[in-house]
Design a protein around this motif. Structure first.
Motif, PDB file in Angstrom:
ATOM      1  N   VAL A 133       0.852  -1.189   0.000  1.00 18.79           N
ATOM      2  CA  VAL A 133       0.000   0.000   0.000  1.00 18.79           C
ATOM      3  C   VAL A 133       0.888   1.239   0.000  1.00 18.79           C
ATOM      4  CG1 VAL A 133      -1.788   1.255   1.256  1.00 18.79           C
ATOM      5  CG2 VAL A 133      -1.811  -1.241   1.204  1.00 18.79           C
ATOM      6  N   ASP A 134       0.537   2.192  -0.824  1.00 20.46           N
ATOM      7  CA  ASP A 134       1.277   3.446  -0.886  1.00 20.46           C
ATOM      8  C   ASP A 134       0.984   4.246   0.393  1.00 20.46           C
ATOM      9  OD1 ASP A 134       2.602   5.740  -1.502  1.00 20.46           O
ATOM     10  OD2 ASP A 134       1.666   6.059  -3.459  1.00 20.46           O
ATOM     11  N   LEU A 135       1.991   4.346   1.262  1.00 25.57           N
ATOM     12  CA  LEU A 135       1.796   5.040   2.542  1.00 25.57           C
ATOM     13  C   LEU A 135       1.587   6.537   2.347  1.00 25.57           C
ATOM     14  CD1 LEU A 135       4.379   3.205   4.828  1.00 25.57           C
ATOM     15  CD2 LEU A 135       1.929   2.787   4.586  1.00 25.57           C
ATOM     16  N   ASP A 136       2.188   7.117   1.313  1.00 23.75           N
ATOM     17  CA  ASP A 136       1.989   8.544   1.076  1.00 23.75           C
ATOM     18  C   ASP A 136       0.539   8.837   0.705  1.00 23.75           C
ATOM     19  OD1 ASP A 136       4.626   9.070   1.638  1.00 23.75           O
ATOM     20  OD2 ASP A 136       5.291   8.935  -0.456  1.00 23.75           O
ATOM     21  N   GLN A 137      -0.038   8.002  -0.136  1.00 26.16           N
ATOM     22  CA  GLN A 137      -1.442   8.193  -0.489  1.00 26.16           C
ATOM     23  C   GLN A 137      -2.350   7.949   0.711  1.00 26.16           C
ATOM     24  OE1 GLN A 137      -2.648   9.375  -3.307  1.00 26.16           O
ATOM     25  NE2 GLN A 137      -0.599   9.512  -4.243  1.00 26.16           N
ATOM     26  N   LEU A 138      -1.990   6.971   1.542  1.00 28.44           N
ATOM     27  CA  LEU A 138      -2.780   6.708   2.746  1.00 28.44           C
ATOM     28  C   LEU A 138      -2.702   7.880   3.721  1.00 28.44           C
ATOM     29  CD1 LEU A 138      -4.510   4.488   4.050  1.00 28.44           C
ATOM     30  CD2 LEU A 138      -2.429   3.622   5.157  1.00 28.44           C
TER      31      LEU A 138
END
Length: 485
Positions: free
Chosen positions: A414-419
């Motif tokens: 999962v893209d942590l920046d998008q989260l």
């Protein structure tokens, strides 16, 4: 031998009656007529008869038949040589302090003397005000001396020269750098190695990372007015909610000097008490049944303390107990704890509809929402925020801190920046806590055994939560009541 006459020279005839001061009197010449206008002389040849300095009277002209021995020559104070009768020597002594008449004898002018300007007088009368005439001659002006009252001028308060005038910036002890403080010892890196190898002789000072760390510690140590209650919740189990509670509470307790406690509000046999060394078998039920609580030591008998000084109040562990932990029980427990602790953390259960959760949300100062770096965890966290908005806890949502806890080893897909951007649109802050082997064991947590990246993430999380201390403290004393409304 014929006697020589010392009278006036032949051919000299005074034009008027003889004066008492000598043998000639110039007609209408004034008191200071030059001698050359009446008798020619050459330098060194003229010696006036019976000349005087104007300070005493001269004896009358002696007779021509008097002897030479009856006179003696005397140098006067004006530098001229004159003949003085011996019988009048004492009477003819010059007195240069009181002139008795006009001066007719001539004497060379005295040499010029350079005079020092006289010192200013100690008192100078002030000029008269406008519209008032100065005192006339002979009139005594009204008394006005230095330090005394002057009716014509308004009195001004005395102001020392070293005191700044009003309105001008002055210097205080706080403004002056009186101490030359030594550099702080470095905490890590090659700077610390050099400092330890030289025994502290060489001190490279703090690095940029040390300065940032000290700033985080200062934020964690912000003062708390009253008590601050933090609710840690999650709809999905297994995301590290209890681990986050112990890690955050241990960070606060190890850095702050006040008291920090974590209470287990899980109605379904919570595991918070198993994450710290168990010092007592007492639970929250025993605390509520105790009727003799009046001081901190009475509460401390029901809690267990971790090496970080974090205290834990366990939930009921007996499976035979059928009575669940209700909202009334939670409110009563918080009423006891808030008198002895500054920061109270609540480890909530996984549900939002049970009775105790209503009391937790109503009395919470802020929320910490725990989720995992996975799609299902992100959906559960978003659903929790939606439920809070629809049930009147919008103010809590705005001050919520979301924790993305990596409870499993390995990088997430999962893209942590998008989260992070997804939750920042609705909450105050988002903190990612990396995976740690010691925390993943599920046993007692010792903050000293936690890895440096995870400890740094917990420190940043504590600083984010502490940034809300001042706002909540002001709201509590301006608008008493539940913080969620």
């Amino acid at each position: 031998m014929p006697q020589q006459s010392y009278g006036p020279p032949e051919g000299f005839a005074p034009t008027g009656p003889p004066e008492q001061y000598g043998g000639y009197a110039p007609p209408n010449a004034g008191p200071f007529a030059p001698p050359g206008a009446y008798e020619p002389y050459q330098t060194g040849q003229y010696q006036p008869v019976a000349a005087h300095s104007g300070s005493h009277q001269v004896a009358p002209e002696p007779q021509q038949n008097q002897g030479y021995g009856e006179y003696r020559q005397e140098i006067g104070p004006d530098g001229l040589v004159r003949r003085v009768p011996q019988e009048h020597a004492e009477a003819g002594a010059p007195q240069a302090d009181q002139p008795s008449g006009p001066i007719y004898s001539w004497a060379p002018p005295p040499p010029p003397v350079t005079h020092q300007p006289p010192p200013p007088p100690a008192y100078q009368p002030p000029p008269p005000p406008l519209g008032q005439q100065p005192p006339m001659m002979g009139q005594v002006p009204p008394p006005s001396w230095q330090g005394g009252p002057n009716p014509h001028q308004p009195s001004q308060p005395f102001q020392p020269q070293h005191v700044p005038a009003p309105g001008q910036p002055g210097h205080s002890v706080n403004d002056l750098n009186l101490l030359k403080r030594a550099r702080r010892a470095p905490r890590s890196g090659w700077r610390r190695a050099v400092h330890k190898a030289t025994g502290g002789v060489l001190n490279p000072g703090e690095s940029a990372a040390d300065v940032v760390y000290r700033d985080l510690v200062d934020r964690v140590n912000q003062p708390v007015r009253g008590d601050y209650r933090i609710a840690i919740l999650s709809l999905k189990g297994g995301v590290g909610k209890t681990t986050t509670t112990v890690g955050l509470g241990s960070t606060f307790a190890s850095l702050r000097g006040d008291r920090v406690i974590a209470i287990d509000a899980n109605p379904d046999l919570g595991t918070l008490a198993h994450r710290v060394p168990r010092q007592t078998r007492s639970t929250v039920r025993n605390l509520l049944e105790d009727q003799h609580i009046s001081r901190y030591s009475d509460v401390r008998a029901h809690t267990s303390q971790a090496p970080s000084r974090l205290e834990v109040l366990a939930s009921e562990q007996d499976p035979a107990v059928s009575e669940a932990f209700s909202e009334a029980d939670y409110r009563k427990a918080i009423g006891i704890l808030q008198s002895f602790y500054n920061i109270i953390l609540t480890d909530c259960g996984t549900g939002l509809m049970h009775s105790a959760m209503a009391g937790v949300l109503d009395m919470a100062s802020s929320l910490v929402l725990v989720t995992s770096p996975a799609i299902d965890g992100a959906r559960s966290a978003s659903a929790t925020l939606d439920w809070l908005d629809h049930h009147g806890y919008g103010k809590l949502v705005e001050r919520t801190v979301v924790v993305v806890n990596a409870s499993r080893r390995g990088a997430s897909t999962v893209d942590l920046d998008q989260l992070r951007k997804l939750f920042l649109d609705r909450t105050r802050a988002v903190q990612v806590v990396p995976f740690d082997d010691h925390l993943a064991e599920g046993a007692e947590i010792d903050l000293e055994l936690v890895s440096k990246p995870t400890r740094r993430a917990l420190l940043e999380l504590a600083a984010m939560v502490a940034d809300d201390f001042g706002y909540v403290g002001a709201q509590q004393y301006q608008h008493p009541g539940p913080m969620g409304h």
